[in-house]
Structures are given as structure tokens and as C-alpha cells.
Design an enzyme around this catalytic site. Structure first.
Site, PDB file in Angstrom:
ATOM      1  N   SER B 154       0.822  -1.505   0.224  1.00  0.00           N
ATOM      2  CA  SER B 154      -0.201   0.259  -0.168  1.00  0.00           C
ATOM      3  C   SER B 154       0.734   1.116  -0.132  1.00  0.00           C
ATOM      4  O   SER B 154       1.672   1.920  -0.222  1.00  0.00           O
ATOM      5  CB  SER B 154      -0.825   0.052   0.794  1.00  0.00           C
ATOM      6  OG  SER B 154      -2.085   0.645   1.705  1.00  0.00           O
ATOM      7  N   ARG B 223     -11.788   6.215   9.745  1.00  0.00           N
ATOM      8  CA  ARG B 223     -11.194   4.965  10.008  1.00  0.00           C
ATOM      9  C   ARG B 223     -12.165   3.668   9.474  1.00  0.00           C
ATOM     10  O   ARG B 223     -12.258   2.835   8.739  1.00  0.00           O
ATOM     11  CB  ARG B 223     -10.824   5.046  11.575  1.00  0.00           C
ATOM     12  CG  ARG B 223      -9.975   3.317  11.391  1.00  0.00           C
ATOM     13  CD  ARG B 223      -9.408   2.784  10.700  1.00  0.00           C
ATOM     14  NE  ARG B 223      -7.726   1.853  11.077  1.00  0.00           N
ATOM     15  CZ  ARG B 223      -6.912   1.022  10.680  1.00  0.00           C
ATOM     16  NH1 ARG B 223      -6.450   2.023   9.727  1.00  0.00           N
ATOM     17  NH2 ARG B 223      -6.763   0.269  11.127  1.00  0.00           N
ATOM     18  N   ASP B 318      -8.376  -6.579  -4.726  1.00  0.00           N
ATOM     19  CA  ASP B 318      -8.290  -6.070  -4.151  1.00  0.00           C
ATOM     20  C   ASP B 318      -8.672  -4.590  -4.911  1.00  0.00           C
ATOM     21  O   ASP B 318      -7.959  -4.372  -6.044  1.00  0.00           O
ATOM     22  CB  ASP B 318      -6.735  -5.330  -3.602  1.00  0.00           C
ATOM     23  CG  ASP B 318      -6.145  -3.987  -3.613  1.00  0.00           C
ATOM     24  OD1 ASP B 318      -6.811  -3.087  -2.775  1.00  0.00           O
ATOM     25  OD2 ASP B 318      -4.954  -3.379  -3.361  1.00  0.00           O
ATOM     26  N   HIS B 351      -8.135  -5.105  -0.312  1.00  0.00           N
ATOM     27  CA  HIS B 351      -6.886  -4.808  -0.684  1.00  0.00           C
ATOM     28  C   HIS B 351      -5.987  -5.093   1.424  1.00  0.00           C
ATOM     29  O   HIS B 351      -4.544  -4.724   1.288  1.00  0.00           O
ATOM     30  CB  HIS B 351      -6.272  -2.643  -0.102  1.00  0.00           C
ATOM     31  CG  HIS B 351      -5.734  -2.222   0.130  1.00  0.00           C
ATOM     32  ND1 HIS B 351      -4.638  -2.108  -1.163  1.00  0.00           N
ATOM     33  CD2 HIS B 351      -5.418  -1.254   0.701  1.00  0.00           C
ATOM     34  CE1 HIS B 351      -3.287  -1.363  -0.475  1.00  0.00           C
ATOM     35  NE2 HIS B 351      -3.871  -1.139   0.842  1.00  0.00           N
ATOM     36  N   ASP B 352      -6.485  -5.913   1.643  1.00  0.00           N
ATOM     37  CA  ASP B 352      -5.776  -6.234   3.383  1.00  0.00           C
ATOM     38  C   ASP B 352      -5.274  -7.603   2.991  1.00  0.00           C
ATOM     39  O   ASP B 352      -4.281  -7.928   3.968  1.00  0.00           O
ATOM     40  CB  ASP B 352      -6.622  -6.301   4.297  1.00  0.00           C
ATOM     41  CG  ASP B 352      -6.837  -5.399   5.612  1.00  0.00           C
ATOM     42  OD1 ASP B 352      -6.257  -4.858   5.277  1.00  0.00           O
ATOM     43  OD2 ASP B 352      -8.264  -5.444   6.322  1.00  0.00           O
TER      44      ASP B 352
END
Lengths: 376, 376
Positions: B154, B223, B318, B351-352
Site C-alpha cells: 500500500s 477509519r 483489491d 486490499h488487506d
């Protein structure tokens, strides 16, 4: 082409107890006002009526203008009018603001007859079903026994699904566009954050902000989040790329630099002018609660009594209501041997494609509606 | 396996003028403290050092524990340690908190020597390049002339790209994981809404909230938005479906009903315990500013002087840093006839995935790192 002039009408219900509805929560609720607009003429048999159901931020003003000087026509004006896919020379188009909304139909900003103040958070939590129960009161009031079609995109498609399940004999055909039989956890997640933004706005108080400073920041943030989910990576690339807004170089300030930021800022700011934050809470909650497979055990069971001829449309780049969710509806209908057509439209416009891809969608709808025409 | 115990170290720079850096904005900035951790031993030749660059919410604590009783190890503990892909028996792993962060390296919460108060919004707007300039001071301080590898996921991948471009002779290999050569308008859009949520929190004031009530609500919303973008529709379906949290039936209240809502609430709430809202503003802005094609005219031109052996990894689900952005990097490297390997890993984790798919990613990294091993 001559400008279509339309008029918003209000139906007042609930003056006697028979017109109070029982909500899915079990609570009775009324009185209810319904804001609606009619374009085109109901024929003698009253069999040419099409009910269009609006999405989260829509209202009864589906097409035309209230006055010549209006800047913008209704939200689906490209689709509704003389010679358009929803052809008002043939069909009588009805669109009403949903229960819980803020554009004339009873919602949290309406006066609670008990307290003589706006309901605010005393408004009951409602469902998509409840919205449809209220629409049915309007259709009954208009003396229509069977709708030629119920059509809607996004949350409007959910209402159309609720129609064909709850009142199968009243719906001859239905068009479910960019919609789903349930809100996904992704959808719930975005809705939750939007509600959180509204409720943590200090002006929100406990929702009782009417006549005071409104929770504008929170509602604007909710709207900005929503807007991103209505677009797609591709449409944003095409529309904004990394273009700067009104400048040639990065500012090296924390303020907005990019066109996409200004766009969102504008969208957030203009939304708070026309939408009530409490309605946003209630309507997104109604969407989150929508879950046909959960309610009926399976989507196949949910759709078993459907008699309407069905059209299901999805868009390739819609990641909020992805094609697989439309396919689930189509498969469940096919397992029940129902009459269903399905089309996935190639588009980069994301979820908003149901409002933007009017040529492709229009041809499909025109053909679908024409197929079932009785020659009236 | 024995527990890896690590120690956070602080390098203080800028006591003389030569150690003040010139930021991309043109401003000079210093003094600077750099928080960093080292795992493994630097060999005599000092040629076995790997710099791991962290993502938006990461820090220098990449692996191991500070003390046996710590609940959790560092953020990439699955990847870094004896016998792990970043094998600390072979390599000396270095990870430092980025400039603008809030975990030991100078950031907006640090004391401005001029005012003797926290910088807050007097902190300068920084770039990914600026973060890397600071990292280079650390690497120089450690006496390392060439890094065996610079790796990051990232925003960490963006830093690795900045390394190979700005200091080509100092990097022998680089691994760019779930990253991109520029932040897309979709990414900017989400970052903007997060910043907006923070800055419209009434406790934000003008960023000068230190020692007072923190803008917790705004940061939590930022967040939560971020968290949704790190997941995928599929991973959310698998993880949450439409499960209710601690209840059997819908509440018919506006409060949270679904497990995904509770999850986001928890993530938002725990983040505000450990992250500074102003750092969130500055670090996301640095990401938004990252644009190699824009800066160099094209990505091909940006990468023309690269000498590092390259690995680029993306993940199928992602959607924040989609595969096509990795492919753009790979194509630009190939046009420059650079040594590049590319792998798209099948994953539903979004994405994680760069934090979660450690087995698949680990095998690829191990092979990539091993390929260039000198036998030291």
C-alpha cells in the site's frame, strides 16, 4: 418538444382508523400523507398505470417541471414523457415519495399529531415493505386494480420486488434495475458510516434539530460517501483523473486540491439543501433491513407466488448492487418457472448507470413494456 | 518458537543545519526524530539490510513484541522473524515510522521548537518523497550504502517506488505490494471524505486539540471508511454476511443491528486510541499527492534510472489498489528493460490481503529475496 408541466399532489390518509397501517415492526402508524405525481392519462379500464419507485435520494418528481422556469426537470426525465421509454402518450406514470422521506410524504420531519412537533426520532423504524403498503393505499385510492408495471432502480427495485411478492395479482409486470433482493454487508457498512456521521454531528442532538441549526456536516459526509459508491473507479478516472480544481499546481495545504474533492464537496453541500438528515437515517435503515432470502427462507420461496412478467437489469461496473445480485433474482425466478428477461448492460458509470445509461436502458425498457401492451 | 523481543529506538536529527531536510514543498524542516526498530543483525559488509516501509496506519513496530506480556506483536509479524519470509536469521530488517506519523517520528503532534507547542496544523504538508528522504537519513546514519531490499504494501509500496527512483544506487531490490504509482481519484475521494469527517468534528478546532478533547468521532468515521475500502464485497460476505450482532431479531431501532456495523464501530473506536487525527490528515494528503506519471511526464520516464531488481504483487479482490495499477508499473519497467517479476495473487481479502495472505505472499517474497542472495 413541448415542456411537460407536472403537479405534485398530496393524498391525506388516516383520518379514519381503517387507513392507519400496521408496520412490519408491529406498530400502527398514521395519519399518512402521500406526495405523488401523475404524468399521462389513466385510461377507462385503468389498466395502463405504471408505478415508478424512487431510490434513496429521489422523490415523486420523476419527470417534467413544475413551472417553465424550473432549472431542472424531475430525476428520470430522460426516461419518462411523450415518446420516451415510459411513454406518457400510452401509459399513466405514477410516482410517489416513499414513507419516511422528506418530500411531501410523511416522514420524520412531519408533525406528530400527538406532540404537535416533528416526529424526529419518534418516527418508527420502517421497511421497504412499509413503503409499499403506503403506495398500495395510493393505488387503491386511484381505483387501479392492476398496475401495468412497477419499475424502479436501486431502492426503487427493492420496492418493486416487495410489490410483486406482497400484491402479486396487482402487478402485471415489473422492472428491477440495478437492485438486489437484499442489502449486502458492504452496503450496510457504507450506510452505517453515513448514519454515524449524521448522528455524531453536534447539531444532530437527538434528531430534534428542526427549526435549529441542521446537522449539515454529518449529512454532507453521508452523501459524499454515498456518491463515491454510486460511481466506479473507471467513471471517476474518466471524469476526474487526477485533475486539479482551479489551480495549476498542488497547494501544499490541507485544503482540497483535486477536482474530485470539489465535486464531492459540491454534492454534499447541495444535498443538505434538499434532504432531511433524519430521513437519511430511516430510509437507509429500511434498505439495510431489506432481505428477501432471510425473510422467506430463500429467494426461491420469496418469489414463488409472483405472477408478474419480469425484467431484471444490471450494469457491469455497479459494485454497490453488483450483477451477481441481479443474477440471484433471475435464477430464483427461473427455478420458479417465471417469465423473466435479464440484461447486464456494459457501462463504466457504476451504480449511477441506472440514471445515466438512458439510451441502452431505454431501449430495453421500451421493448419490455411494448411486449406486454394490450393495444389499449 | 522463542518470542522475538524488539526495541523501539529514536534517532534525533537536525541538531546541526546539515540535517534539516528540504521538503518537496520547498520548505526546510527540522529537527526530526525518527522512530525505528531493527530485527536481525547487520553483517560486516552491511549488505543484508532490508527496509520495510509501513502503510497509512502502521508504524515502526513491524514484528516481535516489546515485552513478553504484550497482547499483540508488530503489524507484519507473520512475515518477519527467524525462518519467516523476511528471515531475520539472514537479513537485518529495519522499519521506521514515517515522517508525519504519530508513533515516534516527528509529526503534527510533535513539539514545534519555535512555539514549544505541538505543531498541529503548522506542520508542513509532506509527500511520500519527504518520508523517504527522512528514511535515507536513518539508513545513512546506520552506515548502510546499499539496501538489500526495500519492501512495502500500500503506502509502503509507494515509498519503495520513491526509493528506487530517488536513490537508485542504494537499492538492490524492491517489492511493491498492493500498491500503485499514483493515488486514483477513487482513493483521493475516500481520503477526502475521511479528512472532512475529522475536520468537521467540533473537537478538531483548528487542529490544536492536544491536551483537550480529541476529535474522536471524526477520526473514527475516517477509519471506518478506510476499513471498508480495505475489505472486499466477497470478504465481507464471507466474514459477516447479514448476521446480526448479539441478537436474534432486527431491533427496529436506529442503533446497530448487524455484525458488520459492530465490527466497524470497534475498528473506529480502537483506532482513535492509537492514532493522531492530524497525522491522518497529513499522511492521507501525502498519499493523494503521490503521482509518478504526473511528476515525471510518464511512468516509463519515472522508472528509467531504476537499477533494483523488482517484484510487483497485486491481489485479485483489491479494489483500492487494483491489479491494473500494478500492471502499469510492470509495463513501465518492462519498457525500460528492467528486471521485474509480477504476481497477481488470487484472494478474496481485498486490499488487506497484503496483511492476510501471508502464506501465498510469503512464498513469493521468500523466493524473490532468495534469488538475489549473495550467500552472506
Amino acid at each position: 418538444m413541448e415542456q411537460l408541466i407536472v403537479e405534485k399532489q398530496i393524498l391525506e390518509l388516516g383520518l379514519d382508523k381503517n387507513q392507519v397501517i400496521v408496520l412490519d415492526s408491529g406498530k400502527s402508524f398514521g395519519p399518512i400523507s402521500i406526495a405523488y405525481e401523475i404524468i399521462g392519462t389513466l385510461n377507462e379500464k385503468k389498466d395502463n398505470a405504471i408505478l415508478i419507485c424512487h431510490a434513496l435520494s429521489g422523490d415523486s418528481h420523476v419527470a417534467g417541471k413544475y413551472a417553465l422556469e424550473d432549472k431542472k426537470p424531475g430525476w428520470w426525465d430522460v426516461m419518462v414523457g411523450p415518446g420516451k421509454p415510459f411513454d406518457t402518450d400510452t401509459y399513466c406514470i405514477i410516482c410517489s415519495n416513499t414513507l419516511g422521506g422528506c418530500r411531501g410524504t410523511t416522514g420524520p420531519a412531519s408533525i406528530n399529531p400527538v406532540t404537535e412537533k416533528p416526529y424526529a426520532l419518534d418516527f418508527p423504524v420502517i421497511t421497504i415493505n412499509d413503503m409499499v403498503k403506503v403506495q398500495k393505499l395510493l393505488i387503491d385510492h386511484l381505483g387501479i386494480q392492476q398496475l401495468y408495471c412497477v419499475a424502479g432502480g436501486s431502492m426503487g427495485g427493492m420496492q418493486a420486488l416487495a410489490w410483486i411478492i406482497n400484491f402479486p395479482s396487482m402487478v402485471r409486470s415489473a422492472a428491477i434495475i440495478a437492485s438486489a433482493a437484499y442489502t449486502s454487508s458492504l452496503g450496510i457498512a457504507f450506510d452505517k458510516v453515513g448514519r454515524n456521521a449524521i448522528m455524531s454531528d453536534p447539531n444532530f442532538g437527538s434528531g430534534d434539530y428542526y427549526g435549529r441549526t441542521l446537522p449539515r456536516h454529518g449529512l454532507a459526509i453521508a452523501r459524499m460517501i454515498g456518491h463515491i459508491t454510486y460511481l466506479s473507479d473507471e467513471s471517476m478516472r474518466k471524469k476526474f483523473s487526477r485533475s486539479l480544481q482551479d489551480k495549476d499546481e498542488l497547494s501544499f495545504e490541507l485544503s482540497d486540491d483535486f477536482a474530485v474533492e470539489s465535486y464531492l464537496e459540491y454534492q454534499g453541500g447541495s444535498f443538505v439543501q434538499r434532504f432531511d438528515a433524519n430521513s437519511y437515517l430511516y430510509v437507509t435503515k429500511a434498505m439495510d433491513y431489506f432481505d428477501l432470502p432471510g425473510k422467506y427462507g430463500s429467494l426461491e420461496k420469496a418469489l414463488k407466488d409472483v405472477t408478474a412478467r419480469m425484467l431484471v437489469v444490471s450494469f457491469t461496473s455497479d459494485w454497490l448492487f453488483p450483477t451477481y445480485q441481479s443474477v440471484e433474482i433471475v435464477k430464483a425466478l427461473m427455478k420458479n418457472r417465471k417469465d423473466v428477461s435479464f440484461c447486464e448492460i456494459q457501462s463504466s458509470a457504476g451504480h449511477d448507470a441506472f440514471l445515466l445509461e438512458f439510451e441502452k436502458l431505454g431501449r430495453i425498457l421500451q421493448s419490455f413494456l411494448g411486449n406486454g401492451r394490450t393495444g389499449s
